[in-house]
Write a protein that holds these residues in place. Sequence first.
Motif, PDB file in Angstrom:
ATOM      1  N   MET A  52       0.849  -1.194   0.000  1.00 42.37           N
ATOM      2  CA  MET A  52       0.000   0.000   0.000  1.00 42.37           C
ATOM      3  C   MET A  52       0.889   1.249   0.000  1.00 42.37           C
ATOM      4  N   ALA A  53       0.457   2.274  -0.731  1.00 42.31           N
ATOM      5  CA  ALA A  53       1.247   3.513  -0.801  1.00 42.31           C
ATOM      6  C   ALA A  53       1.089   4.293   0.503  1.00 42.31           C
ATOM      7  N   ARG A  54       2.202   4.782   1.041  1.00 40.52           N
ATOM      8  CA  ARG A  54       2.157   5.571   2.281  1.00 40.52           C
ATOM      9  C   ARG A  54       2.924   6.882   2.105  1.00 40.52           C
ATOM     10  N   PHE A  55       2.197   7.975   2.333  1.00 41.91           N
ATOM     11  CA  PHE A  55       2.789   9.306   2.179  1.00 41.91           C
ATOM     12  C   PHE A  55       2.682  10.068   3.495  1.00 41.91           C
ATOM     13  N   GLU A  56       3.817  10.607   3.958  1.00 45.74           N
ATOM     14  CA  GLU A  56       3.821  11.478   5.144  1.00 45.74           C
ATOM     15  C   GLU A  56       3.668  12.919   4.680  1.00 45.74           C
ATOM     16  N   LEU A  57       2.739  13.637   5.291  1.00 47.44           N
ATOM     17  CA  LEU A  57       2.532  15.049   4.966  1.00 47.44           C
ATOM     18  C   LEU A  57       2.832  15.901   6.196  1.00 47.44           C
ATOM     19  N   ARG A  58       3.703  16.906   6.024  1.00 49.54           N
ATOM     20  CA  ARG A  58       4.037  17.794   7.128  1.00 49.54           C
ATOM     21  C   ARG A  58       4.079  19.234   6.629  1.00 49.54           C
ATOM     22  N   GLY A  59       3.994  20.158   7.577  1.00 54.21           N
ATOM     23  CA  GLY A  59       4.094  21.570   7.215  1.00 54.21           C
ATOM     24  C   GLY A  59       2.867  22.331   7.680  1.00 54.21           C
ATOM     25  N   SER A  73     -14.027  16.116   5.061  1.00 48.34           N
ATOM     26  CA  SER A  73     -13.394  17.242   5.731  1.00 48.34           C
ATOM     27  C   SER A  73     -12.565  16.752   6.911  1.00 48.34           C
ATOM     28  N   VAL A  74     -11.322  17.240   6.985  1.00 53.86           N
ATOM     29  CA  VAL A  74     -10.502  16.916   8.153  1.00 53.86           C
ATOM     30  C   VAL A  74     -10.368  18.143   9.061  1.00 53.86           C
ATOM     31  N   ALA A  75     -11.248  19.149   8.830  1.00 56.25           N
ATOM     32  CA  ALA A  75     -11.120  20.425   9.537  1.00 56.25           C
ATOM     33  C   ALA A  75     -11.140  20.258  11.052  1.00 56.25           C
ATOM     34  N   ARG A  76     -11.995  19.393  11.558  1.00 56.51           N
ATOM     35  CA  ARG A  76     -12.091  19.241  13.016  1.00 56.51           C
ATOM     36  C   ARG A  76     -11.407  17.953  13.493  1.00 56.51           C
ATOM     37  N   ARG A  77     -10.623  17.359  12.624  1.00 59.25           N
ATOM     38  CA  ARG A  77      -9.951  16.119  13.007  1.00 59.25           C
ATOM     39  C   ARG A  77      -8.678  16.401  13.772  1.00 59.25           C
ATOM     40  N   LYS A  78      -8.371  15.481  14.687  1.00 57.32           N
ATOM     41  CA  LYS A  78      -7.218  15.644  15.567  1.00 57.32           C
ATOM     42  C   LYS A  78      -6.261  14.471  15.367  1.00 57.32           C
ATOM     43  N   PRO A  79      -5.068  14.609  15.925  1.00 54.30           N
ATOM     44  CA  PRO A  79      -4.188  13.441  15.935  1.00 54.30           C
ATOM     45  C   PRO A  79      -4.914  12.263  16.577  1.00 54.30           C
ATOM     46  N   GLY A  80      -4.771  11.105  15.983  1.00 53.70           N
ATOM     47  CA  GLY A  80      -5.467   9.930  16.516  1.00 53.70           C
ATOM     48  C   GLY A  80      -6.736   9.604  15.754  1.00 53.70           C
ATOM     49  N   ASP A  81      -7.106  10.449  14.790  1.00 56.72           N
ATOM     50  CA  ASP A  81      -8.258  10.152  13.945  1.00 56.72           C
ATOM     51  C   ASP A  81      -7.792   9.526  12.633  1.00 56.72           C
ATOM     52  N   ALA A  82      -8.528   8.532  12.164  1.00 56.53           N
ATOM     53  CA  ALA A  82      -8.283   7.953  10.843  1.00 56.53           C
ATOM     54  C   ALA A  82      -9.547   8.163  10.015  1.00 56.53           C
ATOM     55  N   VAL A  83      -9.386   8.703   8.819  1.00 56.32           N
ATOM     56  CA  VAL A  83     -10.531   9.103   8.004  1.00 56.32           C
ATOM     57  C   VAL A  83     -10.464   8.418   6.644  1.00 56.32           C
ATOM     58  N   TYR A  84     -11.509   7.644   6.307  1.00 52.35           N
ATOM     59  CA  TYR A  84     -11.601   7.107   4.950  1.00 52.35           C
ATOM     60  C   TYR A  84     -12.082   8.224   4.036  1.00 52.35           C
ATOM     61  N   SER A  85     -11.387   8.430   2.938  1.00 57.72           N
ATOM     62  CA  SER A  85     -11.780   9.513   2.042  1.00 57.72           C
ATOM     63  C   SER A  85     -11.437   9.154   0.595  1.00 57.72           C
ATOM     64  N   ALA A 100      -6.656   8.622   5.695  1.00 61.77           N
ATOM     65  CA  ALA A 100      -5.773   9.669   6.216  1.00 61.77           C
ATOM     66  C   ALA A 100      -5.714   9.516   7.725  1.00 61.77           C
ATOM     67  N   VAL A 101      -4.507   9.357   8.245  1.00 62.69           N
ATOM     68  CA  VAL A 101      -4.329   9.158   9.680  1.00 62.69           C
ATOM     69  C   VAL A 101      -3.667  10.392  10.283  1.00 62.69           C
ATOM     70  N   GLY A 102      -4.333  11.018  11.250  1.00 69.55           N
ATOM     71  CA  GLY A 102      -3.787  12.196  11.911  1.00 69.55           C
ATOM     72  C   GLY A 102      -2.723  11.804  12.917  1.00 69.55           C
ATOM     73  N   LYS A 103      -1.535  12.414  12.776  1.00 64.59           N
ATOM     74  CA  LYS A 103      -0.440  12.163  13.711  1.00 64.59           C
ATOM     75  C   LYS A 103      -0.076  13.473  14.403  1.00 64.59           C
ATOM     76  N   ARG A 168     -13.074   2.214  16.454  1.00 66.35           N
ATOM     77  CA  ARG A 168     -12.977   2.102  14.996  1.00 66.35           C
ATOM     78  C   ARG A 168     -12.519   3.448  14.428  1.00 66.35           C
ATOM     79  N   PHE A 169     -11.624   3.410  13.476  1.00 68.39           N
ATOM     80  CA  PHE A 169     -11.104   4.605  12.815  1.00 68.39           C
ATOM     81  C   PHE A 169     -10.421   5.563  13.789  1.00 68.39           C
ATOM     82  N   LYS A 170      -9.763   4.967  14.788  1.00 68.12           N
ATOM     83  CA  LYS A 170      -8.893   5.742  15.671  1.00 68.12           C
ATOM     84  C   LYS A 170      -7.495   5.142  15.584  1.00 68.12           C
ATOM     85  N   ALA A 171      -6.503   5.986  15.862  1.00 68.54           N
ATOM     86  CA  ALA A 171      -5.111   5.557  15.762  1.00 68.54           C
ATOM     87  C   ALA A 171      -4.367   5.856  17.049  1.00 68.54           C
ATOM     88  N   ARG A 172      -3.360   5.047  17.322  1.00 67.89           N
ATOM     89  CA  ARG A 172      -2.530   5.238  18.514  1.00 67.89           C
ATOM     90  C   ARG A 172      -1.156   4.672  18.186  1.00 67.89           C
TER      91      ARG A 172
END
Lengths: 361, 128
Positions: A52-59, A73-85, A100-103, A168-172
Amino acid sequence: MLQTGLYDLHVALQARMVAFSGWSMPVQYAAGPITEHMAVRRVGGLFDVSHMARFELRGSGVADFLLRVLTRSVARRKPGDAVYSLMTYSDGTVIDDLIAVGKEDGWLLVANAVNRNKDLEWLRQQATGQDVDIVDVTEQTSMLAIQGPDAVRLVSSVLGIDAGSLRRFKARTAIWESKPVLTTRTGYTGEDGFELVLPRTEGGSLFQHLLEAGRPRGWLPCGLAARDSLRLEACLPLYGHEISQNINPLEADLAWAVSFRNPRFIGRDALLKAWLEPPTRRLCAFRMEDKGVPRAGYAVYDQDRRIGTVTSGNKSPTLDQFIGMALCDASATEMERFTVEIRGRRLSALVVPKPFYSRPA
Amino acid sequence: MTGFAVPSDLLFASTHEWCDQQDDVVTVGITDYAQDQLSDVVFVELPEVGEDFETGQTMATVESVKAAADIYAPMAGRVTEVNGTLLDNPEEINSDPYGSWFLRLEVVPGTANPDLLDAAGYRNLTEG
Protein backbone atom coordinates in the motif's frame (compact mmCIF):
# COMPACT_ATOMS: atom_id res chain seq x y z
CA MET A 1 9.92 -6.00 -8.94
CA LEU A 2 9.68 -4.47 -5.47
CA GLN A 3 9.86 -6.71 -2.41
CA THR A 4 8.31 -5.89 0.94
CA GLY A 5 10.32 -6.26 4.13
CA LEU A 6 8.50 -9.56 4.66
CA TYR A 7 9.55 -11.20 1.38
CA ASP A 8 11.88 -13.82 2.90
CA LEU A 9 9.27 -14.68 5.51
CA HIS A 10 6.61 -15.22 2.83
CA VAL A 11 8.89 -17.59 0.97
CA ALA A 12 9.65 -19.47 4.21
CA LEU A 13 5.89 -19.71 4.85
CA GLN A 14 5.43 -21.36 1.41
CA ALA A 15 3.56 -18.42 -0.04
CA ARG A 16 2.82 -18.34 -3.74
CA MET A 17 4.24 -15.02 -4.89
CA VAL A 18 2.67 -13.03 -7.74
CA ALA A 19 3.31 -9.67 -9.34
CA PHE A 20 0.89 -7.03 -8.07
CA SER A 21 1.25 -3.34 -8.95
CA GLY A 22 5.01 -3.70 -9.30
CA TRP A 23 5.39 -5.70 -6.06
CA SER A 24 6.05 -9.37 -5.50
CA MET A 25 3.22 -10.28 -3.13
CA PRO A 26 1.82 -13.46 -1.56
CA VAL A 27 -1.44 -14.40 -3.31
CA GLN A 28 -1.91 -17.36 -0.98
CA TYR A 29 -0.07 -19.55 1.52
CA ALA A 30 -0.10 -23.32 1.93
CA ALA A 31 -3.61 -23.42 3.41
CA GLY A 32 -5.20 -21.90 0.29
CA PRO A 33 -7.47 -18.87 -0.24
CA ILE A 34 -10.74 -20.36 1.03
CA THR A 35 -9.25 -21.72 4.25
CA GLU A 36 -7.49 -18.38 4.80
CA HIS A 37 -10.75 -16.52 4.18
CA MET A 38 -12.65 -18.63 6.70
CA ALA A 39 -9.86 -18.26 9.28
CA VAL A 40 -10.41 -14.48 9.17
CA ARG A 41 -14.17 -14.89 9.62
CA ARG A 42 -13.79 -17.35 12.50
CA VAL A 43 -10.62 -16.30 14.34
CA GLY A 44 -8.15 -14.14 12.47
CA GLY A 45 -5.71 -13.69 9.64
CA LEU A 46 -2.45 -11.78 9.16
CA PHE A 47 -1.77 -9.86 5.97
CA ASP A 48 1.34 -8.14 4.68
CA VAL A 49 -0.06 -4.98 3.10
CA SER A 50 3.28 -3.19 2.82
CA HIS A 51 2.61 -2.64 -0.89
CA MET A 52 0.00 0.00 0.00
CA ALA A 53 1.25 3.51 -0.80
CA ARG A 54 2.16 5.57 2.28
CA PHE A 55 2.79 9.31 2.18
CA GLU A 56 3.82 11.48 5.14
CA LEU A 57 2.53 15.05 4.97
CA ARG A 58 4.04 17.79 7.13
CA GLY A 59 4.09 21.57 7.22
CA SER A 60 1.91 24.48 8.30
CA GLY A 61 -0.21 24.20 5.15
CA VAL A 62 -1.21 20.53 5.48
CA ALA A 63 -4.65 20.96 7.09
CA ASP A 64 -5.63 23.46 4.39
CA PHE A 65 -4.17 21.26 1.69
CA LEU A 66 -6.17 18.23 2.81
CA LEU A 67 -9.38 20.28 2.70
CA ARG A 68 -8.69 20.79 -0.99
CA VAL A 69 -7.60 17.30 -2.06
CA LEU A 70 -9.88 15.09 0.10
CA THR A 71 -13.65 14.71 -0.31
CA ARG A 72 -14.11 14.32 3.47
CA SER A 73 -13.39 17.24 5.73
CA VAL A 74 -10.50 16.92 8.15
CA ALA A 75 -11.12 20.43 9.54
CA ARG A 76 -12.09 19.24 13.02
CA ARG A 77 -9.95 16.12 13.01
CA LYS A 78 -7.22 15.64 15.57
CA PRO A 79 -4.19 13.44 15.94
CA GLY A 80 -5.47 9.93 16.52
CA ASP A 81 -8.26 10.15 13.94
CA ALA A 82 -8.28 7.95 10.84
CA VAL A 83 -10.53 9.10 8.00
CA TYR A 84 -11.60 7.11 4.95
CA SER A 85 -11.78 9.51 2.04
CA LEU A 86 -11.57 9.85 -1.70
CA MET A 87 -9.49 12.12 -3.91
CA THR A 88 -11.39 13.33 -6.95
CA TYR A 89 -10.57 15.26 -10.08
CA SER A 90 -12.48 18.44 -10.78
CA ASP A 91 -14.95 16.39 -12.87
CA GLY A 92 -15.79 14.33 -9.77
CA THR A 93 -14.22 11.08 -10.92
CA VAL A 94 -12.07 9.18 -8.47
CA ILE A 95 -8.28 9.48 -8.39
CA ASP A 96 -8.03 7.08 -5.46
CA ASP A 97 -9.54 6.07 -2.16
CA LEU A 98 -7.39 6.27 0.95
CA ILE A 99 -7.21 6.50 4.71
CA ALA A 100 -5.77 9.67 6.22
CA VAL A 101 -4.33 9.16 9.68
CA GLY A 102 -3.79 12.20 11.91
CA LYS A 103 -0.44 12.16 13.71
CA GLU A 104 1.10 14.59 16.21
CA ASP A 105 3.48 15.89 13.54
CA GLY A 106 1.30 15.71 10.44
CA TRP A 107 -0.77 13.25 8.45
CA LEU A 108 -0.14 9.82 6.95
CA LEU A 109 -2.06 8.96 3.78
CA VAL A 110 -2.47 5.25 3.01
CA ALA A 111 -3.53 4.72 -0.60
CA ASN A 112 -3.62 1.99 -3.25
CA ALA A 113 -0.38 0.47 -4.53
CA VAL A 114 -1.61 0.67 -8.11
CA ASN A 115 -2.03 4.44 -7.79
CA ARG A 116 1.16 5.28 -5.91
CA ASN A 117 2.90 7.29 -8.64
CA LYS A 118 -0.29 8.92 -9.91
CA ASP A 119 -1.30 9.99 -6.40
CA LEU A 120 2.13 11.32 -5.57
CA GLU A 121 2.27 13.34 -8.75
CA TRP A 122 -1.23 14.75 -8.14
CA LEU A 123 -0.51 15.61 -4.51
CA ARG A 124 2.77 17.33 -5.36
CA GLN A 125 1.14 19.27 -8.15
CA GLN A 126 -1.65 20.47 -5.83
CA ALA A 127 0.88 21.37 -3.10
CA THR A 128 2.89 23.69 -5.32
CA GLY A 129 3.67 26.96 -3.56
CA GLN A 130 2.34 25.84 -0.17
CA ASP A 131 4.10 24.83 3.01
CA VAL A 132 3.35 21.15 2.49
CA ASP A 133 6.12 18.60 2.56
CA ILE A 134 5.18 15.24 1.00
CA VAL A 135 7.42 12.23 1.61
CA ASP A 136 6.76 8.80 0.14
CA VAL A 137 7.61 6.43 3.02
CA THR A 138 6.24 3.27 1.36
CA GLU A 139 9.63 1.61 1.02
CA GLN A 140 10.89 2.69 4.45
CA THR A 141 7.96 1.16 6.32
CA SER A 142 6.10 -2.13 6.65
CA MET A 143 2.33 -2.38 7.01
CA LEU A 144 0.49 -5.34 8.49
CA ALA A 145 -3.24 -6.02 8.73
CA ILE A 146 -4.47 -8.08 11.69
CA GLN A 147 -8.07 -9.00 10.97
CA GLY A 148 -10.69 -11.15 12.65
CA PRO A 149 -12.89 -11.48 15.74
CA ASP A 150 -9.83 -12.42 17.83
CA ALA A 151 -7.82 -9.34 16.72
CA VAL A 152 -8.24 -7.34 19.94
CA ARG A 153 -6.86 -10.21 21.99
CA LEU A 154 -3.90 -10.85 19.69
CA VAL A 155 -2.87 -7.22 19.24
CA SER A 156 -3.28 -6.50 22.97
CA SER A 157 -1.07 -9.40 23.97
CA VAL A 158 1.68 -8.89 21.40
CA LEU A 159 1.88 -5.08 21.47
CA GLY A 160 1.14 -4.82 25.19
CA ILE A 161 -1.68 -2.29 24.73
CA ASP A 162 -5.38 -2.30 25.56
CA ALA A 163 -6.32 -2.62 21.88
CA GLY A 164 -10.02 -2.97 22.71
CA SER A 165 -10.13 0.61 23.96
CA LEU A 166 -9.08 1.94 20.56
CA ARG A 167 -12.29 2.75 18.69
CA ARG A 168 -12.98 2.10 15.00
CA PHE A 169 -11.10 4.61 12.81
CA LYS A 170 -8.89 5.74 15.67
CA ALA A 171 -5.11 5.56 15.76
CA ARG A 172 -2.53 5.24 18.51
CA THR A 173 1.21 4.71 18.55
CA ALA A 174 2.34 1.56 20.35
CA ILE A 175 5.94 0.65 21.07
CA TRP A 176 7.29 -2.74 20.04
CA GLU A 177 10.94 -3.71 20.55
CA SER A 178 11.49 0.02 21.23
CA LYS A 179 10.16 0.95 17.76
CA PRO A 180 6.99 2.98 17.12
CA VAL A 181 4.03 1.09 15.64
CA LEU A 182 1.23 3.30 14.32
CA THR A 183 -1.87 1.24 15.14
CA THR A 184 -5.24 2.02 13.58
CA ARG A 185 -8.48 0.13 14.09
CA THR A 186 -9.22 -0.29 10.43
CA GLY A 187 -9.25 -3.01 7.79
CA TYR A 188 -10.46 -4.28 4.46
CA THR A 189 -12.14 -7.56 5.37
CA GLY A 190 -15.46 -6.70 7.02
CA GLU A 191 -14.10 -7.98 10.34
CA ASP A 192 -12.83 -6.20 13.40
CA GLY A 193 -9.13 -5.56 13.11
CA PHE A 194 -6.08 -3.35 13.07
CA GLU A 195 -3.56 -2.05 10.61
CA LEU A 196 0.01 -1.43 11.79
CA VAL A 197 2.67 0.78 10.22
CA LEU A 198 6.22 0.37 11.52
CA PRO A 199 9.82 0.64 10.30
CA ARG A 200 10.38 -1.67 7.33
CA THR A 201 13.06 -3.75 9.06
CA GLU A 202 10.74 -4.69 11.94
CA GLY A 203 7.78 -5.89 9.84
CA GLY A 204 8.82 -9.51 9.42
CA SER A 205 9.71 -9.93 13.05
CA LEU A 206 6.37 -8.51 14.28
CA PHE A 207 4.45 -10.64 11.75
CA GLN A 208 6.26 -13.74 13.03
CA HIS A 209 5.51 -12.88 16.67
CA LEU A 210 1.83 -12.32 15.87
CA LEU A 211 1.68 -15.59 13.93
CA GLU A 212 3.35 -17.60 16.70
CA ALA A 213 1.00 -16.14 19.30
CA GLY A 214 -2.08 -16.61 17.12
CA ARG A 215 -1.43 -19.97 15.46
CA PRO A 216 -2.56 -22.14 18.40
CA ARG A 217 -5.94 -20.38 18.24
CA GLY A 218 -6.30 -20.75 14.46
CA TRP A 219 -4.71 -17.60 13.05
CA LEU A 220 -3.28 -18.00 9.54
CA PRO A 221 -1.13 -15.89 7.24
CA CYS A 222 -3.41 -14.73 4.39
CA GLY A 223 -2.68 -13.66 0.84
CA LEU A 224 -4.16 -11.27 -1.68
CA ALA A 225 -6.75 -13.82 -2.89
CA ALA A 226 -8.36 -14.06 0.56
CA ARG A 227 -8.11 -10.29 0.97
CA ASP A 228 -10.08 -9.87 -2.26
CA SER A 229 -12.85 -12.37 -1.41
CA LEU A 230 -13.19 -10.91 2.10
CA ARG A 231 -13.57 -7.35 0.87
CA LEU A 232 -16.03 -8.50 -1.80
CA GLU A 233 -18.32 -10.09 0.82
CA ALA A 234 -18.16 -6.84 2.78
CA CYS A 235 -18.84 -4.84 -0.45
CA LEU A 236 -15.75 -2.70 0.10
CA PRO A 237 -14.71 -1.03 -3.16
CA LEU A 238 -11.50 -1.91 -4.99
CA TYR A 239 -9.91 0.80 -7.11
CA GLY A 240 -10.06 -0.11 -10.80
CA HIS A 241 -13.21 -2.16 -10.17
CA GLU A 242 -15.93 -0.43 -8.14
CA ILE A 243 -14.27 2.98 -8.32
CA SER A 244 -12.08 4.49 -11.02
CA GLN A 245 -11.49 7.52 -13.15
CA ASN A 246 -14.66 6.50 -15.04
CA ILE A 247 -16.98 6.10 -12.06
CA ASN A 248 -18.06 8.86 -9.71
CA PRO A 249 -18.40 8.14 -5.99
CA LEU A 250 -22.17 8.66 -5.97
CA GLU A 251 -22.57 5.84 -8.48
CA ALA A 252 -20.42 3.65 -6.25
CA ASP A 253 -22.61 4.38 -3.19
CA LEU A 254 -19.78 6.35 -1.61
CA ALA A 255 -21.75 9.55 -1.08
CA TRP A 256 -21.09 9.07 2.64
CA ALA A 257 -17.41 9.66 1.93
CA VAL A 258 -18.14 13.01 0.25
CA SER A 259 -18.67 15.95 2.58
CA PHE A 260 -20.38 18.79 0.74
CA ARG A 261 -20.02 20.87 3.90
CA ASN A 262 -16.36 21.08 2.99
CA PRO A 263 -16.64 24.05 0.61
CA ARG A 264 -13.27 23.70 -1.02
CA PHE A 265 -12.49 20.20 -2.20
CA ILE A 266 -11.55 19.58 -5.81
CA GLY A 267 -14.47 17.92 -7.59
CA ARG A 268 -17.14 19.42 -5.33
CA ASP A 269 -18.97 21.38 -8.04
CA ALA A 270 -19.24 18.38 -10.34
CA LEU A 271 -20.32 16.04 -7.55
CA LEU A 272 -22.88 18.50 -6.19
CA LYS A 273 -24.39 18.78 -9.66
CA ALA A 274 -24.48 14.99 -9.98
CA TRP A 275 -25.99 14.70 -6.49
CA LEU A 276 -28.92 16.93 -7.51
CA GLU A 277 -29.71 14.91 -10.61
CA PRO A 278 -31.26 11.44 -10.72
CA PRO A 279 -28.46 8.87 -10.87
CA THR A 280 -27.90 7.16 -14.20
CA ARG A 281 -25.70 4.33 -12.94
CA ARG A 282 -25.51 2.50 -9.62
CA LEU A 283 -23.42 -0.24 -8.14
CA CYS A 284 -25.55 -3.35 -7.49
CA ALA A 285 -24.83 -6.44 -5.47
CA PHE A 286 -26.04 -9.78 -6.81
CA ARG A 287 -25.85 -13.46 -6.13
CA MET A 288 -26.10 -16.10 -8.81
CA GLU A 289 -29.36 -18.02 -8.99
CA ASP A 290 -28.05 -20.26 -11.78
CA LYS A 291 -24.70 -21.81 -11.03
CA GLY A 292 -21.70 -20.01 -12.50
CA VAL A 293 -18.78 -17.86 -11.46
CA PRO A 294 -19.28 -14.15 -12.27
CA ARG A 295 -16.05 -12.25 -12.90
CA ALA A 296 -15.06 -8.64 -13.52
CA GLY A 297 -15.89 -7.49 -17.04
CA TYR A 298 -18.82 -9.85 -17.68
CA ALA A 299 -21.90 -8.23 -19.23
CA VAL A 300 -25.18 -7.76 -17.33
CA TYR A 301 -28.52 -7.94 -19.16
CA ASP A 302 -32.17 -7.24 -18.50
CA GLN A 303 -33.90 -9.44 -21.06
CA ASP A 304 -32.03 -8.50 -24.24
CA ARG A 305 -30.90 -5.09 -23.05
CA ARG A 306 -27.33 -4.65 -21.88
CA ILE A 307 -27.62 -2.78 -18.57
CA GLY A 308 -24.19 -3.03 -17.01
CA THR A 309 -20.90 -4.75 -16.29
CA VAL A 310 -19.68 -6.90 -13.42
CA THR A 311 -17.01 -5.04 -11.43
CA SER A 312 -16.01 -7.92 -9.10
CA GLY A 313 -17.23 -11.47 -8.63
CA ASN A 314 -16.23 -14.77 -7.12
CA LYS A 315 -17.34 -17.52 -4.83
CA SER A 316 -18.31 -16.34 -1.37
CA PRO A 317 -16.76 -18.85 1.02
CA THR A 318 -18.87 -17.58 3.92
CA LEU A 319 -22.21 -17.85 2.09
CA ASP A 320 -21.20 -20.76 -0.15
CA GLN A 321 -22.70 -18.84 -3.10
CA PHE A 322 -21.42 -17.10 -6.20
CA ILE A 323 -21.63 -13.35 -5.69
CA GLY A 324 -20.63 -10.13 -7.35
CA MET A 325 -21.04 -6.42 -7.77
CA ALA A 326 -21.96 -4.73 -11.04
CA LEU A 327 -22.15 -1.16 -12.25
CA CYS A 328 -25.58 -0.97 -13.89
CA ASP A 329 -28.23 1.43 -15.14
CA ALA A 330 -29.82 2.94 -12.04
CA SER A 331 -33.05 1.04 -12.81
CA ALA A 332 -31.28 -2.22 -11.90
CA THR A 333 -31.42 -1.43 -8.19
CA GLU A 334 -35.18 -1.92 -8.36
CA MET A 335 -35.02 -5.19 -10.25
CA GLU A 336 -35.47 -8.52 -8.58
CA ARG A 337 -33.11 -10.29 -10.97
CA PHE A 338 -31.01 -9.82 -14.08
CA THR A 339 -28.74 -12.07 -16.10
CA VAL A 340 -24.96 -12.21 -16.22
CA GLU A 341 -23.32 -13.51 -19.38
CA ILE A 342 -20.87 -16.14 -18.20
CA ARG A 343 -18.78 -17.83 -20.87
CA GLY A 344 -21.42 -17.43 -23.54
CA ARG A 345 -24.51 -18.18 -21.46
CA ARG A 346 -26.84 -15.72 -19.75
CA LEU A 347 -27.38 -16.95 -16.21
CA SER A 348 -29.90 -15.62 -13.72
CA ALA A 349 -28.76 -13.52 -10.76
CA LEU A 350 -30.77 -12.08 -7.87
CA VAL A 351 -30.23 -8.42 -7.00
CA VAL A 352 -29.55 -8.30 -3.25
CA PRO A 353 -28.85 -5.62 -0.62
CA LYS A 354 -25.28 -4.70 0.23
CA PRO A 355 -23.22 -5.94 1.93
CA PHE A 356 -23.25 -9.72 1.56
CA TYR A 357 -21.61 -10.05 4.94
CA SER A 358 -21.45 -7.88 8.02
CA ARG A 359 -19.84 -9.07 11.20
CA PRO A 360 -22.07 -10.02 14.11
CA ALA A 361 -22.60 -7.05 16.46
CA MET B 1 8.06 -26.61 -7.85
CA THR B 2 8.45 -30.32 -7.20
CA GLY B 3 6.62 -32.96 -5.27
CA PHE B 4 3.44 -33.30 -7.30
CA ALA B 5 1.91 -36.76 -7.62
CA VAL B 6 2.26 -38.27 -11.11
CA PRO B 7 0.88 -41.86 -11.12
CA SER B 8 2.89 -44.13 -13.38
CA ASP B 9 -0.16 -46.01 -14.73
CA LEU B 10 -1.72 -42.95 -16.37
CA LEU B 11 -1.09 -40.92 -19.52
CA PHE B 12 -1.01 -37.12 -19.55
CA ALA B 13 -1.86 -34.31 -21.93
CA SER B 14 0.42 -31.27 -22.09
CA THR B 15 -2.72 -29.30 -21.09
CA HIS B 16 -2.64 -31.13 -17.71
CA GLU B 17 -5.41 -33.70 -18.12
CA TRP B 18 -4.75 -37.25 -16.95
CA CYS B 19 -6.17 -40.24 -18.88
CA ASP B 20 -6.80 -43.76 -17.75
CA GLN B 21 -7.49 -45.94 -20.81
CA GLN B 22 -9.05 -49.36 -20.25
CA ASP B 23 -9.76 -50.88 -23.67
CA ASP B 24 -12.16 -48.47 -25.38
CA VAL B 25 -13.05 -46.40 -22.28
CA VAL B 26 -10.90 -43.41 -21.28
CA THR B 27 -11.40 -41.78 -17.88
CA VAL B 28 -10.27 -38.13 -17.73
CA GLY B 29 -9.40 -35.76 -14.89
CA ILE B 30 -6.86 -33.02 -14.11
CA THR B 31 -3.44 -33.56 -12.59
CA ASP B 32 -2.14 -32.73 -9.13
CA TYR B 33 0.04 -30.06 -10.73
CA ALA B 34 -3.01 -28.54 -12.47
CA GLN B 35 -5.12 -28.38 -9.31
CA ASP B 36 -2.23 -26.74 -7.47
CA GLN B 37 -1.78 -24.12 -10.20
CA LEU B 38 -5.50 -23.39 -10.24
CA SER B 39 -5.71 -22.98 -6.46
CA ASP B 40 -9.07 -23.62 -4.71
CA VAL B 41 -11.56 -25.05 -7.22
CA VAL B 42 -15.07 -23.63 -6.80
CA PHE B 43 -17.00 -24.70 -9.89
CA VAL B 44 -17.07 -27.43 -12.52
CA GLU B 45 -19.09 -27.60 -15.71
CA LEU B 46 -19.46 -31.03 -17.33
CA PRO B 47 -20.82 -32.10 -20.74
CA GLU B 48 -23.93 -34.19 -21.31
CA VAL B 49 -23.73 -37.94 -21.62
CA GLY B 50 -23.81 -38.77 -25.33
CA GLU B 51 -21.90 -35.70 -26.50
CA ASP B 52 -19.14 -36.32 -29.04
CA PHE B 53 -15.75 -34.62 -28.95
CA GLU B 54 -12.77 -34.46 -31.26
CA THR B 55 -9.24 -34.54 -29.85
CA GLY B 56 -8.40 -31.13 -28.37
CA GLN B 57 -11.98 -29.87 -28.15
CA THR B 58 -13.19 -28.26 -24.92
CA MET B 59 -15.21 -30.84 -22.98
CA ALA B 60 -15.54 -29.27 -19.55
CA THR B 61 -14.61 -26.20 -17.55
CA VAL B 62 -13.10 -25.93 -14.12
CA GLU B 63 -13.07 -22.63 -12.24
CA SER B 64 -11.01 -21.71 -9.22
CA VAL B 65 -11.02 -18.63 -7.02
CA LYS B 66 -8.46 -17.27 -9.47
CA ALA B 67 -9.54 -18.22 -12.99
CA ALA B 68 -11.44 -20.48 -15.36
CA ALA B 69 -9.68 -23.27 -17.27
CA ASP B 70 -10.90 -25.50 -20.09
CA ILE B 71 -10.57 -29.28 -20.06
CA TYR B 72 -9.69 -30.65 -23.50
CA ALA B 73 -10.53 -34.06 -24.96
CA PRO B 74 -7.35 -36.14 -24.93
CA MET B 75 -8.88 -38.39 -27.57
CA ALA B 76 -11.91 -38.34 -29.84
CA GLY B 77 -14.88 -40.07 -28.30
CA ARG B 78 -18.40 -40.03 -26.90
CA VAL B 79 -19.18 -39.20 -23.27
CA THR B 80 -20.63 -42.26 -21.53
CA GLU B 81 -20.56 -41.04 -17.94
CA VAL B 82 -19.90 -37.82 -15.97
CA ASN B 83 -18.91 -37.49 -12.30
CA GLY B 84 -21.87 -35.55 -10.91
CA THR B 85 -20.45 -35.46 -7.37
CA LEU B 86 -17.93 -32.86 -8.57
CA LEU B 87 -20.77 -30.41 -9.28
CA ASP B 88 -21.60 -30.20 -5.57
CA ASN B 89 -18.11 -30.88 -4.23
CA PRO B 90 -15.64 -29.30 -6.66
CA GLU B 91 -13.10 -28.94 -3.83
CA GLU B 92 -12.50 -32.72 -4.10
CA ILE B 93 -10.44 -31.91 -7.19
CA ASN B 94 -7.93 -30.17 -4.89
CA SER B 95 -7.84 -32.87 -2.24
CA ASP B 96 -7.92 -35.92 -4.55
CA PRO B 97 -7.11 -34.98 -8.16
CA TYR B 98 -6.64 -38.54 -9.38
CA GLY B 99 -9.78 -39.79 -7.64
CA SER B 100 -11.81 -36.89 -9.01
CA TRP B 101 -12.49 -38.06 -12.53
CA PHE B 102 -14.50 -35.66 -14.67
CA LEU B 103 -15.94 -37.99 -17.30
CA ARG B 104 -15.54 -41.18 -19.26
CA LEU B 105 -15.18 -41.26 -23.03
CA GLU B 106 -15.90 -44.21 -25.26
CA VAL B 107 -13.28 -44.23 -28.01
CA VAL B 108 -12.98 -46.23 -31.18
CA PRO B 109 -11.17 -49.45 -30.18
CA GLY B 110 -7.47 -49.20 -30.89
CA THR B 111 -7.45 -45.39 -30.68
CA ALA B 112 -4.39 -43.76 -29.16
CA ASN B 113 -3.13 -40.18 -29.05
CA PRO B 114 0.62 -40.30 -29.69
CA ASP B 115 1.02 -36.83 -28.19
CA LEU B 116 0.07 -38.02 -24.70
CA LEU B 117 2.95 -38.24 -22.25
CA ASP B 118 3.86 -41.00 -19.84
CA ALA B 119 4.57 -40.17 -16.20
CA ALA B 120 8.26 -39.44 -16.83
CA GLY B 121 7.42 -37.19 -19.76
CA TYR B 122 4.80 -35.30 -17.79
CA ARG B 123 7.09 -34.87 -14.83
CA ASN B 124 9.65 -33.44 -17.23
CA LEU B 125 7.09 -30.98 -18.55
CA THR B 126 6.01 -29.69 -15.16
CA GLU B 127 9.40 -29.66 -13.48
CA GLY B 128 11.40 -28.58 -16.51
